[in-house]
Design a protein around this motif. Structure first.
Motif, PDB file in Angstrom:
ATOM      1  N   ALA A  22      20.660 -16.458  44.973  1.00  0.00           N
ATOM      2  CA  ALA A  22      19.155 -15.195  43.838  1.00  0.00           C
ATOM      3  C   ALA A  22      19.967 -14.317  43.113  1.00  0.00           C
ATOM      4  O   ALA A  22      19.358 -12.863  43.153  1.00  0.00           O
ATOM      5  CB  ALA A  22      18.176 -14.760  44.807  1.00  0.00           C
ATOM      6  N   ILE A  23      20.962 -13.628  43.678  1.00  0.00           N
ATOM      7  CA  ILE A  23      22.112 -11.936  43.809  1.00  0.00           C
ATOM      8  C   ILE A  23      23.397 -13.052  42.359  1.00  0.00           C
ATOM      9  O   ILE A  23      24.036 -13.202  42.971  1.00  0.00           O
ATOM     10  CB  ILE A  23      22.265 -11.465  44.681  1.00  0.00           C
ATOM     11  CG1 ILE A  23      20.837 -11.236  45.937  1.00  0.00           C
ATOM     12  CG2 ILE A  23      22.987  -9.954  44.325  1.00  0.00           C
ATOM     13  CD1 ILE A  23      21.621 -11.163  47.016  1.00  0.00           C
ATOM     14  N   LYS A  24      22.687 -11.918  41.546  1.00  0.00           N
ATOM     15  CA  LYS A  24      23.918 -11.938  40.477  1.00  0.00           C
ATOM     16  C   LYS A  24      24.138 -10.509  40.206  1.00  0.00           C
ATOM     17  O   LYS A  24      23.536  -9.517  39.735  1.00  0.00           O
ATOM     18  CB  LYS A  24      23.203 -13.003  39.060  1.00  0.00           C
ATOM     19  CG  LYS A  24      23.041 -14.041  39.122  1.00  0.00           C
ATOM     20  CD  LYS A  24      22.829 -14.847  38.402  1.00  0.00           C
ATOM     21  CE  LYS A  24      21.372 -16.507  38.886  1.00  0.00           C
ATOM     22  NZ  LYS A  24      20.579 -17.447  38.168  1.00  0.00           N
ATOM     23  N   LEU A  25      25.735 -10.775  39.815  1.00  0.00           N
ATOM     24  CA  LEU A  25      26.349  -9.419  39.012  1.00  0.00           C
ATOM     25  C   LEU A  25      26.432  -9.762  37.892  1.00  0.00           C
ATOM     26  O   LEU A  25      27.444 -10.785  37.264  1.00  0.00           O
ATOM     27  CB  LEU A  25      27.679  -9.413  39.654  1.00  0.00           C
ATOM     28  CG  LEU A  25      27.814  -9.293  41.161  1.00  0.00           C
ATOM     29  CD1 LEU A  25      28.969  -9.202  42.249  1.00  0.00           C
ATOM     30  CD2 LEU A  25      26.846  -7.688  41.915  1.00  0.00           C
ATOM     31  N   LEU A  48      30.395  -8.244  31.518  1.00  0.00           N
ATOM     32  CA  LEU A  48      30.132  -7.617  30.410  1.00  0.00           C
ATOM     33  C   LEU A  48      29.720  -8.701  28.835  1.00  0.00           C
ATOM     34  O   LEU A  48      28.989  -8.455  28.653  1.00  0.00           O
ATOM     35  CB  LEU A  48      31.699  -7.630  29.657  1.00  0.00           C
ATOM     36  CG  LEU A  48      32.427  -6.988  30.665  1.00  0.00           C
ATOM     37  CD1 LEU A  48      33.612  -6.478  30.046  1.00  0.00           C
ATOM     38  CD2 LEU A  48      31.698  -4.921  31.155  1.00  0.00           C
ATOM     39  N   LEU A  49      30.218  -9.713  29.383  1.00  0.00           N
ATOM     40  CA  LEU A  49      29.048 -11.189  27.779  1.00  0.00           C
ATOM     41  C   LEU A  49      28.393 -11.410  28.598  1.00  0.00           C
ATOM     42  O   LEU A  49      27.928 -11.802  29.345  1.00  0.00           O
ATOM     43  CB  LEU A  49      30.329 -11.610  27.439  1.00  0.00           C
ATOM     44  CG  LEU A  49      31.598 -10.859  26.743  1.00  0.00           C
ATOM     45  CD1 LEU A  49      32.835 -12.078  26.477  1.00  0.00           C
ATOM     46  CD2 LEU A  49      31.180 -10.219  25.383  1.00  0.00           C
ATOM     47  N   PRO A  50      27.068 -12.585  27.474  1.00  0.00           N
ATOM     48  CA  PRO A  50      25.788 -12.941  27.933  1.00  0.00           C
ATOM     49  C   PRO A  50      26.959 -14.575  28.456  1.00  0.00           C
ATOM     50  O   PRO A  50      27.704 -14.203  27.951  1.00  0.00           O
ATOM     51  CB  PRO A  50      25.573 -12.985  26.927  1.00  0.00           C
ATOM     52  CG  PRO A  50      25.827 -11.929  26.041  1.00  0.00           C
ATOM     53  CD  PRO A  50      27.032 -11.443  26.756  1.00  0.00           C
ATOM     54  N   GLY A  51      26.244 -14.982  29.802  1.00  0.00           N
ATOM     55  CA  GLY A  51      26.938 -16.280  30.391  1.00  0.00           C
ATOM     56  C   GLY A  51      27.440 -15.675  30.782  1.00  0.00           C
ATOM     57  O   GLY A  51      27.861 -16.836  31.906  1.00  0.00           O
ATOM     58  N   THR A  52      28.344 -14.769  31.503  1.00  0.00           N
ATOM     59  CA  THR A  52      29.231 -14.555  32.313  1.00  0.00           C
ATOM     60  C   THR A  52      28.759 -13.584  33.508  1.00  0.00           C
ATOM     61  O   THR A  52      29.769 -13.138  34.516  1.00  0.00           O
ATOM     62  CB  THR A  52      30.351 -13.134  32.067  1.00  0.00           C
ATOM     63  OG1 THR A  52      29.833 -12.302  31.141  1.00  0.00           O
ATOM     64  CG2 THR A  52      31.231 -14.407  30.490  1.00  0.00           C
ATOM     65  N   GLU A  53      27.218 -14.013  33.774  1.00  0.00           N
ATOM     66  CA  GLU A  53      27.119 -13.477  34.934  1.00  0.00           C
ATOM     67  C   GLU A  53      27.928 -13.931  36.165  1.00  0.00           C
ATOM     68  O   GLU A  53      28.428 -15.264  36.076  1.00  0.00           O
ATOM     69  CB  GLU A  53      25.919 -13.721  35.350  1.00  0.00           C
ATOM     70  CG  GLU A  53      24.509 -14.607  35.233  1.00  0.00           C
ATOM     71  CD  GLU A  53      25.375 -15.543  34.350  1.00  0.00           C
ATOM     72  OE1 GLU A  53      24.485 -16.128  34.118  1.00  0.00           O
ATOM     73  OE2 GLU A  53      24.800 -14.612  33.134  1.00  0.00           O
TER      74      GLU A  53
END
Length: 163
Positions: A21-24, A27-32
């Motif tokens: 549930a924890i996402k860092l 810099l770009l969308p979809g790269t979490e």
């Protein structure tokens, strides 16, 4: 099944669920980056495939029940888990295989996602590269930590039974 196996597996499943549930952010969308990826690799390396896959299935079931995951999320996660488990089961749990397992699992999950959606794989793989690097870097130290925790627990149990 012994109570210890059930307890460890449930705790590992809870750890996977919480860290999933924890996402860092990237810099770009979809790269979490999902924190559960290196932890999952470490769990497989430290506790073995059987306990890892059961904990992963338990985590997915909890995610479905809580509404935080869909069947689509579970499909991608299971591809990752099976590839990681296969790499570590076949190649061993040396630092190099632990380093390799996460990125290979992520790549396989992204490729299966591309096939499922009928989209090009390269953009999906490119977006996953930062997360693959984080996973590769973090998996070995987490593996060492979990091995130490497991060893300490086994010593404590042996000591308690000897008394």
């Amino acid at each position: 099944m012994p109570i210890r196996f059930l307890t460890e597996t449930a705790l590992l499943g809870a750890l996977i669920t919480i860290t999933g549930a924890i996402k860092l952010p990237g810099l770009l969308p979809g790269t979490e980056f999902q924190l559960s990826a290196p932890l999952a690799v470490a769990i497989c390396a430290a506790f073995g495939f059987k306990k890892y896959i059961i904990a992963g299935i338990l985590s997915s079931a909890v995610g479905l029940l809580l509404g935080t995951q869909t069947l689509f999320n579970v499909y991608v996660a299971m591809i990752f888990r099976l590839v990681v488990g296969g790499v570590l089961s076949c190649g061993g749990t040396s630092w190099f295989m632990v380093l390799l397992a996460g990125p290979l699992g992520s790549a396989a999950a992204r490729l299966s996602l591309a096939l499922f959606l009928g989209q090009a794989a390269w953009p999906l793989l490119a977006a996953a590269l930062p997360g693959m690097a984080y996973t590769a870097i973090a998996a070995w130290p987490l593996t060492q930590l979990l091995r130490r925790v497991r060893s300490q627990c086994e010593r404590s149990v042996r000591h308690a039974f000897q008394r």
